[in-house]
Every structure is written in structure tokens, then in C-alpha cells.
Write an enzyme that holds these catalytic residues in place. Structure first.
Site, PDB file in Angstrom:
ATOM      1  CB  THR A  31      -4.403 -13.838 -16.408  1.00  0.00           C
ATOM      2  OG1 THR A  31      -3.925 -12.266 -15.372  1.00  0.00           O
ATOM      3  CG2 THR A  31      -6.284 -13.866 -16.958  1.00  0.00           C
ATOM      4  CG  ASP A  55       5.116 -12.859 -17.316  1.00  0.00           C
ATOM      5  OD1 ASP A  55       5.393 -11.652 -16.972  1.00  0.00           O
ATOM      6  OD2 ASP A  55       6.412 -13.689 -16.572  1.00  0.00           O
ATOM      7  CG  ASN A  82      -3.593  -7.015  -8.670  1.00  0.00           C
ATOM      8  OD1 ASN A  82      -3.429  -6.004  -7.965  1.00  0.00           O
ATOM      9  ND2 ASN A  82      -2.859  -7.695  -9.288  1.00  0.00           N
ATOM     10  CB  SER A 133      -1.673   4.293  -9.623  1.00  0.00           C
ATOM     11  OG  SER A 133      -1.094   5.051  -9.858  1.00  0.00           O
ATOM     12  CE1 TYR A 147       4.839  -0.541  -6.932  1.00  0.00           C
ATOM     13  CE2 TYR A 147       4.727   1.756  -5.714  1.00  0.00           C
ATOM     14  CZ  TYR A 147       4.493   0.185  -6.528  1.00  0.00           C
ATOM     15  OH  TYR A 147       3.216  -0.122  -6.207  1.00  0.00           O
ATOM     16  CE  LYS A 151       2.150   0.525  -9.203  1.00  0.00           C
ATOM     17  NZ  LYS A 151       1.077  -0.426 -10.375  1.00  0.00           N
ATOM     18  CB  THR A 182      -0.032  -7.160   0.083  1.00  0.00           C
ATOM     19  OG1 THR A 182       0.665  -6.408  -0.613  1.00  0.00           O
ATOM     20  CG2 THR A 182      -1.041  -6.381  -0.092  1.00  0.00           C
TER      21      THR A 182
HETATM   22  N1  LIG Z   1       0.622  -3.531  -1.241  1.00  0.00           N
HETATM   23  C1  LIG Z   1       1.239  -2.175  -1.634  1.00  0.00           C
HETATM   24  O1  LIG Z   1       1.295  -1.515  -0.727  1.00  0.00           O
HETATM   25  C2  LIG Z   1       0.369  -1.605  -2.311  1.00  0.00           C
HETATM   26  C3  LIG Z   1       0.406   0.266  -2.320  1.00  0.00           C
HETATM   27  C4  LIG Z   1      -0.104   0.558  -3.358  1.00  0.00           C
HETATM   28  C5  LIG Z   1      -0.050  -0.602  -4.859  1.00  0.00           C
HETATM   29  N2  LIG Z   1      -0.131  -1.578  -5.099  1.00  0.00           N
HETATM   30  C6  LIG Z   1      -0.329  -1.751  -6.444  1.00  0.00           C
HETATM   31  O2  LIG Z   1      -1.618  -3.439  -6.342  1.00  0.00           O
HETATM   32  C7  LIG Z   1      -0.880  -4.453  -7.086  1.00  0.00           C
HETATM   33  C8  LIG Z   1      -0.596  -5.540  -6.525  1.00  0.00           C
HETATM   34  O3  LIG Z   1      -0.016  -5.355  -5.374  1.00  0.00           O
HETATM   35  P1  LIG Z   1      -0.224  -6.431  -4.445  1.00  0.00           P
HETATM   36  O4  LIG Z   1       0.173  -5.557  -3.207  1.00  0.00           O
HETATM   37  O5  LIG Z   1      -1.033  -7.306  -4.146  1.00  0.00           O
HETATM   38  O6  LIG Z   1       1.557  -6.952  -4.298  1.00  0.00           O
HETATM   39  P2  LIG Z   1       1.868  -9.107  -4.381  1.00  0.00           P
HETATM   40  O7  LIG Z   1       1.093  -9.457  -3.031  1.00  0.00           O
HETATM   41  O8  LIG Z   1       3.544  -9.023  -3.769  1.00  0.00           O
HETATM   42  O9  LIG Z   1       0.729  -9.459  -5.494  1.00  0.00           O
HETATM   43  C9  LIG Z   1       1.934  -9.172  -6.087  1.00  0.00           C
HETATM   44  C10 LIG Z   1       0.757 -10.281  -7.613  1.00  0.00           C
HETATM   45  O10 LIG Z   1       1.404  -9.549  -8.901  1.00  0.00           O
HETATM   46  C11 LIG Z   1       2.074 -10.560  -9.344  1.00  0.00           C
HETATM   47  N3  LIG Z   1       2.864 -10.193 -10.371  1.00  0.00           N
HETATM   48  C12 LIG Z   1       4.688 -10.033 -10.479  1.00  0.00           C
HETATM   49  N4  LIG Z   1       4.972  -9.421 -11.449  1.00  0.00           N
HETATM   50  C13 LIG Z   1       3.916 -10.764 -12.782  1.00  0.00           C
HETATM   51  C14 LIG Z   1       3.835 -10.476 -13.568  1.00  0.00           C
HETATM   52  N5  LIG Z   1       5.124 -10.018 -14.824  1.00  0.00           N
HETATM   53  N6  LIG Z   1       3.185 -11.273 -14.447  1.00  0.00           N
HETATM   54  C15 LIG Z   1       1.822 -11.713 -13.665  1.00  0.00           C
HETATM   55  N7  LIG Z   1       1.476 -10.768 -12.879  1.00  0.00           N
HETATM   56  C16 LIG Z   1       2.956 -11.157 -12.177  1.00  0.00           C
HETATM   57  C17 LIG Z   1       1.843 -11.483  -8.927  1.00  0.00           C
HETATM   58  O11 LIG Z   1       2.307 -13.109  -8.772  1.00  0.00           O
HETATM   59  P3  LIG Z   1       2.901 -13.887  -8.791  1.00  0.00           P
HETATM   60  O12 LIG Z   1       2.556 -14.646  -7.261  1.00  0.00           O
HETATM   61  O13 LIG Z   1       3.718 -14.367  -9.843  1.00  0.00           O
HETATM   62  O14 LIG Z   1       4.466 -13.341  -8.817  1.00  0.00           O
HETATM   63  C18 LIG Z   1       1.232 -11.233  -8.093  1.00  0.00           C
HETATM   64  O15 LIG Z   1      -0.078 -11.747  -8.060  1.00  0.00           O
HETATM   65  C19 LIG Z   1       0.580  -4.146  -7.144  1.00  0.00           C
HETATM   66  O16 LIG Z   1       0.257  -3.549  -9.141  1.00  0.00           O
HETATM   67  C20 LIG Z   1       1.517  -2.997  -6.718  1.00  0.00           C
HETATM   68  O17 LIG Z   1       2.099  -1.554  -7.345  1.00  0.00           O
HETATM   69  C21 LIG Z   1      -0.008  -2.460  -4.231  1.00  0.00           C
END
Ligand SMILES: NC(=O)c1ccc[n+]([C@@H]2O[C@H](COP(=O)([O-])OP(=O)(O)OC[C@H]3O[C@@H](n4cnc5c(N)ncnc54)[C@H](OP(=O)(O)O)[C@@H]3O)[C@@H](O)[C@H]2O)c1
Length: 276
Positions: A31, A55, A82, A133, A147, A151, A182
Site C-alpha cells: 500500500t 494514505d 512502516n 519505531s 518525531y 515514536k 534512505t
Molecule cells: N531512515 C531512518 O534513518 C529511519 C530510522 C529509524 C526509523 N525509521 C522509520 O522507518 C520508516 C520508513 O522510513 P524510511 O527511512 O524508509 O523513509 P522514506 O524513505 O522517507 O520512506 C517513507 C515512506 O513513508 C511513506 N509515507 C509518508 N507519509 C505517508 C502517508 N501519510 N501515507 C502513506 N505513506 C506515507 C512514504 O510515501 P511517499 O513516497 O508517498 O511519500 C514512503 O513510502 C518510518 O516509520 C521511519 O520513521 C527510519
């Protein structure tokens, strides 16, 4: 064959979990806000990839998409919550929209997803619910307050949920990565610091993706391994930076709390002390 349901499957960790699952030969119900972003994967994997627009701020849509995903698959083994985003800026400087949008996506969206998934998982006799998380669910960095609020909030919600749904055979995993390379940091909104905060703790340099220790493929792989294991941990702490920082923070917090024993116990008494 394992079937996965994933939110935020367009890019980053969510997409990587989807791709690794498909490469393993699994089925994926992906999704995302723009399903056309998975056209390439759909061509490659055919009907093993199911996609719907979602969304996570739209609870009614979560309910409909979740019901459809369970109806279209014999069972869904793992639900991965996620989708998430970040906003950098001093807590005082954030707009109402930034506060509410971050909470709606990271916290309320995840809670509503879990509430819609649990009845289906229970009806099929169990499954796994994975919630992304962060090490930022244990510790904090100035300039990232909202943020952390989401979390830390999701940690409390899921720890409670995990205990409630365990008797139904539903296992719950909170995945807590460190800084992962990412699109997250590029996608995160930057709120310009107002004058009083310039040069202060919230005026931290933007994290550089090239300095981050963790790859999205490593995080996705560890998440898949944990979700498929017989006895996954409630908290899956991933990456060297997260391990070092979280263990040090939790140790420090424990030491500070233990040091307050006498004050804590003394507060049980009536104040002022009642005379006999
Ligand atoms: N990167 C890090 O350092 C890190 C560390 C710890 C935890 N995390 C967690 O890991 C998860 C994924 O992060 P990521 O690093 O993969 O970030 P990312 O590359 O920015 O990807 C974020 C994803 O969330 C989607 N998204 C944002 N708002 C949304 C909404 N309202 N409805 C549906 N989808 C939505 C985005 O979709 P769109 O393409 O449509 O915007 C994208 O698919 C998050 O929960 C983040 O907090 C990340």
C-alpha cells in the site's frame, strides 16, 4: 508462501521489505500513496504483488483496504506498519499543521492500522504485526521533538497491544533502527530556526546520509528474519549507532531513577505529616 501487508511501500525501508519478500518468492500486499510507483515491480512479479492506494492518515480508507487485502488473500502472515516522516525544527517553531501532520502519519496512522489489522489476524488464528519505531523511540535529539513524540507514543501503544493480543497468537515487533540511508532525511521538512534558537541545541547540522552506518537492505533483511522467527523480540534494536546510543541512554536513565529511591518512597507519606 508468506504474505506481507506493507504501508509506505513506495520507497525506503517499506519498499525494500516488499522487494526482498518478492525475491524470496512471497506474496506482497503493498500500500502506498501512488500505486503507479510500483509499476516496474508489478511487471516483474505479476500477481504475487497486490497494490492499493493508501494514505495512512485516512482511517476509513485503512479499514477498506485492510478488509480487501484479507479478502483477496488466503491469509496475511505479517502486517508491516512502516509509513512515516520527519520534521526538523525547534519544537516552538513548528506550525500546527506540522505537529498534527506528523502525529497523524506516524502515531495515529499506525494505531488505526493496528486496530484494523488485529480483528483479521485474530480471525485467522494469529500472525505478526511489525511496527517501525526508531532508536528515537528511546532517546531524543534536539530539533526533532515531534518525531520523538510519535515514536515514544507508538512504543507505549505497541507494548500494551502486544500483551493484549499475545493470547490470540499475534506476535508484535517494534523495529528500532538507527540512522538508515534512505530518502527519509531528504523528504523531511526543515523548519527554519527562529532567532532565539540559532546557535543553540536545536541548531544541529543536518545528518549526512553518507555518514549513516545502516543500509535499508540490512534493516529490511533483519526485519524479515525477525518477523519469520518462532519467537521474535518485542523490540528489535538494529544498527551499531542505535545499539550504542540506546544501551547507554537506558543505562543512564536507570541510574538516575535508582538514585531517586528515597524521594520516591518518601512521597508515599501524607504531607504535611499528620500528627497522631
Ligand atoms: N531512515 C531512518 O534513518 C529511519 C530510522 C529509524 C526509523 N525509521 C522509520 O522507518 C520508516 C520508513 O522510513 P524510511 O527511512 O524508509 O523513509 P522514506 O524513505 O522517507 O520512506 C517513507 C515512506 O513513508 C511513506 N509515507 C509518508 N507519509 C505517508 C502517508 N501519510 N501515507 C502513506 N505513506 C506515507 C512514504 O510515501 P511517499 O513516497 O508517498 O511519500 C514512503 O513510502 C518510518 O516509520 C521511519 O520513521 C527510519
Amino acid at each position: 508462501m508468506t504474505t506481507w501487508f506493507i504501508t509506505g511501500a513506495s520507497r525506503g525501508i517499506g519498499r525494500e521489505i516488499a522487494e526482498q519478500a518478492l525475491r524470496r518468492g512471497d506474496r506482497v500486499a503493498a500500500t502506498l500513496r501512488r500505486p503507479e510507483q510500483l509499476d516496474g515491480l508489478a511487471e516483474e512479479y505479476g500477481d504475487r504483488l497486490w497494490r492499493r492506494r493508501l494514505d495512512v492518515r485516512d482511517s476509513a480508507r485503512i479499514e477498506a483496504v485492510m478488509a480487501q487485502a484479507f479478502a483477496d488473500h488466503e491469509r496475511i502472515d505479517v502486517v508491516v506498519s512502516n509509513a512515516g516522516l520527519g520534521v526538523f525544527g525547534a519544537a516552538e517553531d513548528l506550525t500546527d499543521e506540522q505537529v498534527e501532520g506528523t502525529v497523524a502519519t506516524n502515531l495515529t496512522g499506525s494505531i488505526q492500522l493496528a486496530r484494523r489489522a488485529v480483528p483479521h489476524l485474530r480471525a485467522q488464528g494469529g500472525g505478526v504485526f511489525v511496527q517501525l519505531s526508531s532508536m528515537g523511540g528511546h532517546l531524543t535529539f534536539p530539533g526533532f521533538a515531534i518525531y520523538h513524540a510519535t515514536k515514544w507514543g507508538i512504543e507505549g501503544y505497541f507494548e500494551t497491544l502486544a500483551a493484549e493480543v499475545a493470547p490470540f497468537g499475534i506476535k508484535t515487533v517494534l523495529v528500532e533502527p538507527g540512522m538508515v540511508r534512505t530518502s527519509f532525511y531528504d523528504a523531511a521538512e526543515r523548519v527554519p530556526l527562529s532567532a532565539p534558537y540559532r546557535g543553540g541545541p536545536a541548531d544541529a547540522p543536518r545528518p549526512r546520509v553518507e555518514d549513516m552506518p545502516a543500509s535499508q537492505s540490512g534493516v529490511a533483511h533483519a526485519t524479515i528474519e525477525a518477523a519469520l522467527s518462532d519467537d521474535p523480540p518485542l523490540r528489535l534494536l538494529l544498527n551499531s549507532d542505535a545499539y550504542d546510543a540506546v544501551t547507554a541512554t537506558v543505562r543512564g536513565r536507570l541510574a538516575s531513577l535508582v538514585g531517586q529511591r528515597d524521594t520516591a518512597y518518601a512521597a508515599d507519606a501524607e504531607y504535611p505529616a499528620l500528627s497522631a
